[in-house]
Design a protein around this motif. Sequence first.
Motif, PDB file in Angstrom:
ATOM      1  N   ASN A 198      29.260  36.314  20.732  1.00 36.15           N
ATOM      2  CA  ASN A 198      30.604  36.548  21.250  1.00 36.15           C
ATOM      3  C   ASN A 198      30.743  35.841  22.595  1.00 36.15           C
ATOM      4  O   ASN A 198      29.753  35.523  23.253  1.00 36.15           O
ATOM      5  N   HIS A 199      31.979  35.575  23.004  1.00 35.11           N
ATOM      6  CA  HIS A 199      32.202  34.723  24.172  1.00 35.11           C
ATOM      7  C   HIS A 199      33.090  35.437  25.178  1.00 35.11           C
ATOM      8  O   HIS A 199      34.223  35.821  24.870  1.00 35.11           O
ATOM      9  N   ILE A 200      32.551  35.624  26.394  1.00 41.79           N
ATOM     10  CA  ILE A 200      33.269  36.340  27.450  1.00 41.79           C
ATOM     11  C   ILE A 200      33.386  35.494  28.721  1.00 41.79           C
ATOM     12  O   ILE A 200      34.433  35.461  29.354  1.00 41.79           O
ATOM     13  N   SER A 201      32.318  34.815  29.097  1.00 37.57           N
ATOM     14  CA  SER A 201      32.208  34.237  30.429  1.00 37.57           C
ATOM     15  C   SER A 201      31.520  32.881  30.399  1.00 37.57           C
ATOM     16  O   SER A 201      30.827  32.532  29.426  1.00 37.57           O
ATOM     17  N   TRP A 202      31.670  32.128  31.487  1.00 35.58           N
ATOM     18  CA  TRP A 202      30.882  30.907  31.662  1.00 35.58           C
ATOM     19  C   TRP A 202      29.397  31.240  31.780  1.00 35.58           C
ATOM     20  O   TRP A 202      28.537  30.407  31.486  1.00 35.58           O
ATOM     21  N   LEU A 203      29.084  32.480  32.173  1.00 36.10           N
ATOM     22  CA  LEU A 203      27.687  32.909  32.230  1.00 36.10           C
ATOM     23  C   LEU A 203      27.039  32.967  30.841  1.00 36.10           C
ATOM     24  O   LEU A 203      25.809  32.923  30.727  1.00 36.10           O
ATOM     25  N   ASP A 204      27.853  33.056  29.795  1.00 26.13           N
ATOM     26  CA  ASP A 204      27.315  33.126  28.441  1.00 26.13           C
ATOM     27  C   ASP A 204      26.465  31.898  28.112  1.00 26.13           C
ATOM     28  O   ASP A 204      25.504  31.990  27.340  1.00 26.13           O
ATOM     29  N   ILE A 205      26.823  30.742  28.675  1.00 23.84           N
ATOM     30  CA  ILE A 205      26.130  29.498  28.335  1.00 23.84           C
ATOM     31  C   ILE A 205      24.672  29.531  28.791  1.00 23.84           C
ATOM     32  O   ILE A 205      23.761  29.342  27.969  1.00 23.84           O
ATOM     33  N   PRO A 206      24.377  29.788  30.075  1.00 21.02           N
ATOM     34  CA  PRO A 206      22.955  29.888  30.446  1.00 21.02           C
ATOM     35  C   PRO A 206      22.261  31.087  29.820  1.00 21.02           C
ATOM     36  O   PRO A 206      21.057  31.031  29.540  1.00 21.02           O
ATOM     37  N   PRO A 263      33.483  20.402  37.219  1.00 24.56           N
ATOM     38  CA  PRO A 263      32.621  19.830  38.255  1.00 24.56           C
ATOM     39  C   PRO A 263      31.177  20.279  38.083  1.00 24.56           C
ATOM     40  O   PRO A 263      30.906  21.454  37.866  1.00 24.56           O
ATOM     41  N   ALA A 264      30.249  19.336  38.164  1.00 19.70           N
ATOM     42  CA  ALA A 264      28.808  19.571  38.075  1.00 19.70           C
ATOM     43  C   ALA A 264      28.399  20.123  36.709  1.00 19.70           C
ATOM     44  O   ALA A 264      27.612  19.518  35.986  1.00 19.70           O
ATOM     45  N   ALA A 265      28.936  21.277  36.322  1.00 18.66           N
ATOM     46  CA  ALA A 265      28.538  21.910  35.073  1.00 18.66           C
ATOM     47  C   ALA A 265      28.905  21.041  33.870  1.00 18.66           C
ATOM     48  O   ALA A 265      28.167  20.998  32.881  1.00 18.66           O
ATOM     49  N   GLY A 287      42.136  33.323  29.755  1.00 16.91           N
ATOM     50  CA  GLY A 287      43.512  32.946  30.043  1.00 16.91           C
ATOM     51  C   GLY A 287      43.616  31.740  30.946  1.00 16.91           C
ATOM     52  O   GLY A 287      42.960  30.715  30.731  1.00 16.91           O
ATOM     53  N   ASP A 288      44.437  31.861  31.992  1.00 16.58           N
ATOM     54  CA  ASP A 288      44.644  30.741  32.903  1.00 16.58           C
ATOM     55  C   ASP A 288      43.705  30.788  34.106  1.00 16.58           C
ATOM     56  O   ASP A 288      43.943  30.141  35.122  1.00 16.58           O
ATOM     57  N   ASP A 289      42.621  31.544  33.992  1.00 17.32           N
ATOM     58  CA  ASP A 289      41.595  31.558  35.033  1.00 17.32           C
ATOM     59  C   ASP A 289      41.121  30.136  35.316  1.00 17.32           C
ATOM     60  O   ASP A 289      40.911  29.345  34.390  1.00 17.32           O
ATOM     61  N   SER A 290      40.898  29.817  36.581  1.00 20.74           N
ATOM     62  CA  SER A 290      40.194  28.582  36.917  1.00 20.74           C
ATOM     63  C   SER A 290      38.705  28.897  37.008  1.00 20.74           C
ATOM     64  O   SER A 290      38.308  30.046  37.248  1.00 20.74           O
ATOM     65  N   LEU A 291      37.877  27.886  36.797  1.00 17.61           N
ATOM     66  CA  LEU A 291      36.432  28.105  36.869  1.00 17.61           C
ATOM     67  C   LEU A 291      36.032  28.605  38.245  1.00 17.61           C
ATOM     68  O   LEU A 291      35.221  29.532  38.371  1.00 17.61           O
ATOM     69  N   ARG A 294      34.782  35.462  41.625  1.00 18.71           N
ATOM     70  CA  ARG A 294      34.867  36.874  41.253  1.00 18.71           C
ATOM     71  C   ARG A 294      33.473  37.421  40.915  1.00 18.71           C
ATOM     72  O   ARG A 294      33.134  38.538  41.293  1.00 18.71           O
ATOM     73  N   VAL A 295      32.680  36.623  40.211  1.00 19.21           N
ATOM     74  CA  VAL A 295      31.334  37.068  39.841  1.00 19.21           C
ATOM     75  C   VAL A 295      30.451  37.245  41.070  1.00 19.21           C
ATOM     76  O   VAL A 295      29.778  38.270  41.227  1.00 19.21           O
ATOM     77  N   VAL A 296      30.443  36.267  41.963  1.00 16.84           N
ATOM     78  CA  VAL A 296      29.551  36.357  43.129  1.00 16.84           C
ATOM     79  C   VAL A 296      30.029  37.408  44.126  1.00 16.84           C
ATOM     80  O   VAL A 296      29.269  37.804  45.020  1.00 16.84           O
ATOM     81  N   SER A 297      31.264  37.870  43.964  1.00 18.55           N
ATOM     82  CA  SER A 297      31.812  38.857  44.897  1.00 18.55           C
ATOM     83  C   SER A 297      31.598  40.295  44.448  1.00 18.55           C
ATOM     84  O   SER A 297      31.854  41.224  45.217  1.00 18.55           O
ATOM     85  N   VAL A 298      31.161  40.488  43.203  1.00 20.14           N
ATOM     86  CA  VAL A 298      30.995  41.840  42.666  1.00 20.14           C
ATOM     87  C   VAL A 298      29.558  42.301  42.846  1.00 20.14           C
ATOM     88  O   VAL A 298      28.608  41.558  42.602  1.00 20.14           O
ATOM     89  N   ARG A 299      29.397  43.533  43.260  1.00 21.07           N
ATOM     90  CA  ARG A 299      28.066  44.098  43.454  1.00 21.07           C
ATOM     91  C   ARG A 299      27.654  44.910  42.220  1.00 21.07           C
ATOM     92  O   ARG A 299      28.449  45.630  41.641  1.00 21.07           O
TER      93      ARG A 299
END
Length: 267
Positions: A89-97, A117-119, A210-214, A220-225
């Motif tokens: 299933n696919h949720i996040s860019w984190l799914d790839i690594p 960019p980069a990725a 949706g219209d999220d930018s990378l 958002r990910v690095v900001s959540v504890r």
Amino acid sequence: MSVWLPSAPCTPGACVERTGAATAVPRAVLRLLAVSSVLLAGIALLPVGRLLPAGAVRWWCRAVVRASGVRVRMSGAATPPGGVLLVANHISWLDIPLLAAVRPARMLAKSEIRQWPAAGWLTARSGALFIERDRLRALPDTVARIAEALRGGSAVAVFPEGSTWCGRAQGHFRHAVFQAALDAGVPVQPVRLRYRLVDGGSSTAAAFIGDDSLLASVWRVVSVRGLMAEVEVVDPVTPGSHPDRRSLARAAQSRSCHGRTGEHTAD
């Protein structure tokens, strides 16, 4: 709209919750720098990447996720040797690594990722197979290339939903890619991906929808504890157990949704 351009109803405004305590900005910036450093290290090693042992590649993939402040918990048995179609299933860019941490594989990716960019550059150099989703006529050739890679003993990783979902809901697995596994006579290995808070329930903070930018999603990910990624490798669907791609896709999705694991390993 093309039948190969599925879309999810999930949007950042409607689905993404800022649950849990937000990390202070300095810590989030440090995490962002750490992710960039790990990616740059991977880029530097690309010329000798094929010579690295699979364990080193899996370690690097998990390091990308950990550098972003996300803990990783993996469960289930190892994937079978030889050619195998990894589906999740696919949720996040984190799914790839995370999927590559299960087993290094050639990723089937939408052609738009080349522009990231980069990725995007890193994905292209890793041997990814790209699909032009707005060209339905190109689909048979893509399936044939996947089958060829599988016959050659490679693992190929695919997100058959064709679009990211927030994690609370899940799309249907598209059938076409499963024809490659049938043609190559290889097993299908479903993987279940979930994101939750360490001290609570499921979280949509990692969703890239949706219209999220990378960049917005990464921030958002690095900001959540206290965010955790759970990767459950469930029992493979053996070759010859399903007569056509539709029933094979349904079986893989059922296992991906409900989970059927063997021995347990945890990080």
